[in-house]
Design an enzyme around this catalytic site. Structure first.
Site, PDB file in Angstrom:
ATOM      1  N   HIS A  55       9.666 -64.659   3.663  1.00 43.62           N
ATOM      2  CA  HIS A  55       8.782 -65.096   4.761  1.00 43.62           C
ATOM      3  C   HIS A  55       7.325 -65.189   4.343  1.00 43.62           C
ATOM      4  O   HIS A  55       6.442 -65.118   5.212  1.00 43.62           O
ATOM      5  CB  HIS A  55       8.914 -64.127   5.933  1.00 43.62           C
ATOM      6  CG  HIS A  55      10.200 -64.282   6.699  1.00 43.62           C
ATOM      7  ND1 HIS A  55      10.511 -65.414   7.413  1.00 43.62           N
ATOM      8  CD2 HIS A  55      11.261 -63.450   6.845  1.00 43.62           C
ATOM      9  CE1 HIS A  55      11.709 -65.268   7.983  1.00 43.62           C
ATOM     10  NE2 HIS A  55      12.185 -64.086   7.634  1.00 43.62           N
ATOM     11  N   ASP A  63      14.567 -61.183 -13.655  1.00 49.83           N
ATOM     12  CA  ASP A  63      13.890 -61.354 -14.939  1.00 49.83           C
ATOM     13  C   ASP A  63      12.404 -60.964 -14.845  1.00 49.83           C
ATOM     14  O   ASP A  63      11.815 -60.483 -15.798  1.00 49.83           O
ATOM     15  CB  ASP A  63      14.012 -62.807 -15.423  1.00 49.83           C
ATOM     16  CG  ASP A  63      15.415 -63.120 -15.942  1.00 49.83           C
ATOM     17  OD1 ASP A  63      16.198 -62.184 -16.182  1.00 49.83           O
ATOM     18  OD2 ASP A  63      15.720 -64.325 -16.115  1.00 49.83           O
ATOM     19  N   GLU A  78      21.877 -59.400   9.632  1.00 46.89           N
ATOM     20  CA  GLU A  78      20.850 -59.894  10.554  1.00 46.89           C
ATOM     21  C   GLU A  78      21.430 -60.820  11.609  1.00 46.89           C
ATOM     22  O   GLU A  78      20.695 -61.603  12.213  1.00 46.89           O
ATOM     23  CB  GLU A  78      19.780 -60.688   9.790  1.00 46.89           C
ATOM     24  CG  GLU A  78      19.259 -60.041   8.545  1.00 46.89           C
ATOM     25  CD  GLU A  78      18.023 -60.711   8.023  1.00 46.89           C
ATOM     26  OE1 GLU A  78      16.956 -60.523   8.601  1.00 46.89           O
ATOM     27  OE2 GLU A  78      18.130 -61.450   7.024  1.00 46.89           O
ATOM     28  N   ARG A  84      12.797 -58.797  -1.645  1.00 53.57           N
ATOM     29  CA  ARG A  84      13.640 -59.496  -0.693  1.00 53.57           C
ATOM     30  C   ARG A  84      13.539 -60.966  -1.110  1.00 53.57           C
ATOM     31  O   ARG A  84      12.492 -61.591  -0.971  1.00 53.57           O
ATOM     32  CB  ARG A  84      13.161 -59.302   0.738  1.00 53.57           C
ATOM     33  CG  ARG A  84      14.293 -59.753   1.731  1.00 53.57           C
ATOM     34  CD  ARG A  84      13.957 -60.845   2.673  1.00 53.57           C
ATOM     35  NE  ARG A  84      12.828 -60.698   3.474  1.00 53.57           N
ATOM     36  CZ  ARG A  84      12.814 -60.336   4.767  1.00 53.57           C
ATOM     37  NH1 ARG A  84      13.919 -60.047   5.389  1.00 53.57           N
ATOM     38  NH2 ARG A  84      11.682 -60.310   5.434  1.00 53.57           N
ATOM     39  N   ASP A 140      15.723 -60.516  13.229  1.00 54.76           N
ATOM     40  CA  ASP A 140      16.715 -61.601  13.230  1.00 54.76           C
ATOM     41  C   ASP A 140      17.955 -61.201  14.018  1.00 54.76           C
ATOM     42  O   ASP A 140      18.546 -62.035  14.707  1.00 54.76           O
ATOM     43  CB  ASP A 140      17.094 -61.985  11.796  1.00 54.76           C
ATOM     44  CG  ASP A 140      16.111 -62.978  11.212  1.00 54.76           C
ATOM     45  OD1 ASP A 140      15.744 -63.932  11.927  1.00 54.76           O
ATOM     46  OD2 ASP A 140      15.699 -62.798  10.061  1.00 54.76           O
TER      47      ASP A 140
HETATM   48  C1  3PY Z   1      14.239 -58.862  10.314  1.00 55.89           C
HETATM   49  O1  3PY Z   1      13.971 -58.002  11.148  1.00 55.89           O
HETATM   50  O2  3PY Z   1      14.863 -59.905  10.548  1.00 55.89           O
HETATM   51  C2  3PY Z   1      13.794 -58.663   8.949  1.00 55.89           C
HETATM   52  O3  3PY Z   1      14.130 -59.444   8.097  1.00 55.89           O
HETATM   53  C3  3PY Z   1      12.933 -57.455   8.691  1.00 55.89           C
HETATM   54  O4  3PY Z   1      12.734 -57.205   7.368  1.00 55.89           O
HETATM   55 MG    MG Z   2      15.099 -61.206   8.822  1.00 66.42          MG
END
Ligand code: 3PY
Ligand code: MG
Length: 257
Positions: free
Chosen positions: A46, A85, A149, A71, A175
């Protein structure tokens, strides 16, 4: 055995506390690593943090004890390979909705024959100087955490956790709430029930359940630990900075009224 303390903790279900970077600057990583977090994840899903940005962040952590994690942008072979890497010792893979997708994430993170990660000289093997040693150890050392999520992922959580090489899962509460049609309502009973189902499944499979406390409070942390979550992200660099900046200014404004 693994030499990655975060992977070890994930497999033993012992608590670790990490935090989250959205600003891809080495200085941010230096400040947060110096604070003593067990792991720090740079968010490439993000934010504008790319491979070069993550490399800087990993350099900021170097020698300060925090395990560099990322992430990744998406569940993609190249997105995972390049971050490994560049310096990641663990990947957190967003939006994993099935066992097949979980298997793909694991394969991307492991060298053959276990997976499809490509071999190369890179920062992680000191540009080839430690190539043999790194290749021998990497599959044991790289932590793979998949993000739960969505409602769909919760529904097939047992199959996802049964995938060999998934060391733990990490709930994305925002999410997840969105997938139930209640975006941002992370304390809504529907979201809480889904989180509990994921946590229970992790206990059944002997794997770690993780969650992001975006605005951590001591009560929230205590509750999360009591609920059995062990892989816990506390805050976000931008949130920490904003909260402290606003608190100081509010105090100053009040004093000068
Ligand atoms: C979410 O809450 O969707 C996330 O990805 C938080 O890291
Ligand atoms: Mg998320």
């Amino acid at each position: 055995m693994t030499t990655n303390p975060v992977r070890k903790a994930l497999l033993e279900r012992t608590p670790t506390f990490g935090t989250w970077i959205q600003l891809g600057h080495a200085g941010i990583a230096e400040v947060l690593a110096t604070a003593g977090y067990d792991w720090i994840a740079a968010d490439c899903e993000h934010t504008d943090i790319d491979v070069r940005g993550f490399t800087e962040v990993a350099r900021g952590m170097y020698g300060r004890g925090s395990v560099p994690m990322v992430r990744v942008r998406e569940n993609d072979v190249l997105a995972i390979r390049q971050m490994l890497d560049a310096g990641a010792r663990g990947v957190i893979v967003p939006l994993v909705n099935s066992a097949e997708e979980a298997g793909a994430a694991v394969a991307a993170a492991k060298y053959p024959p276990a997976g499809v990660r490509g071999f190369a000289f890179s920062r992680m093997n000191d540009w080839g100087v430690r190539f043999d040693e790194y290749c021998r150890q990497a599959n044991r050392d790289i932590a793979v955490v998949v993000m739960i999520e969505s409602r769909r992922a919760v529904e097939c959580i047992d199959e996802i956790l049964a995938v060999d090489g998934v060391d733990g899962v990490f709930i994305g509460p925002y999410d997840l709430s969105g997938s139930f049609g209640i975006p941002g309502q992370t304390d809504h009973p529907t979201v809480k029930t889904a989180c509990a189902a994921v946590r229970d499944a992790c206990v059944r499979h002997g794997k770690s359940a993780g969650i992001h406390l975006v605005r951590p409070t001591s009560e929230g942390i205590a509750r999360t630990l009591a609920e059995g979550f062990t892989f816990i992200a506390l805050g976000v660099d931008t949130v920490f900075l904003g909260q402290a900046a606003r608190a100081a200014l509010d105090a100053a404004r009040k004093k000068s009224e």
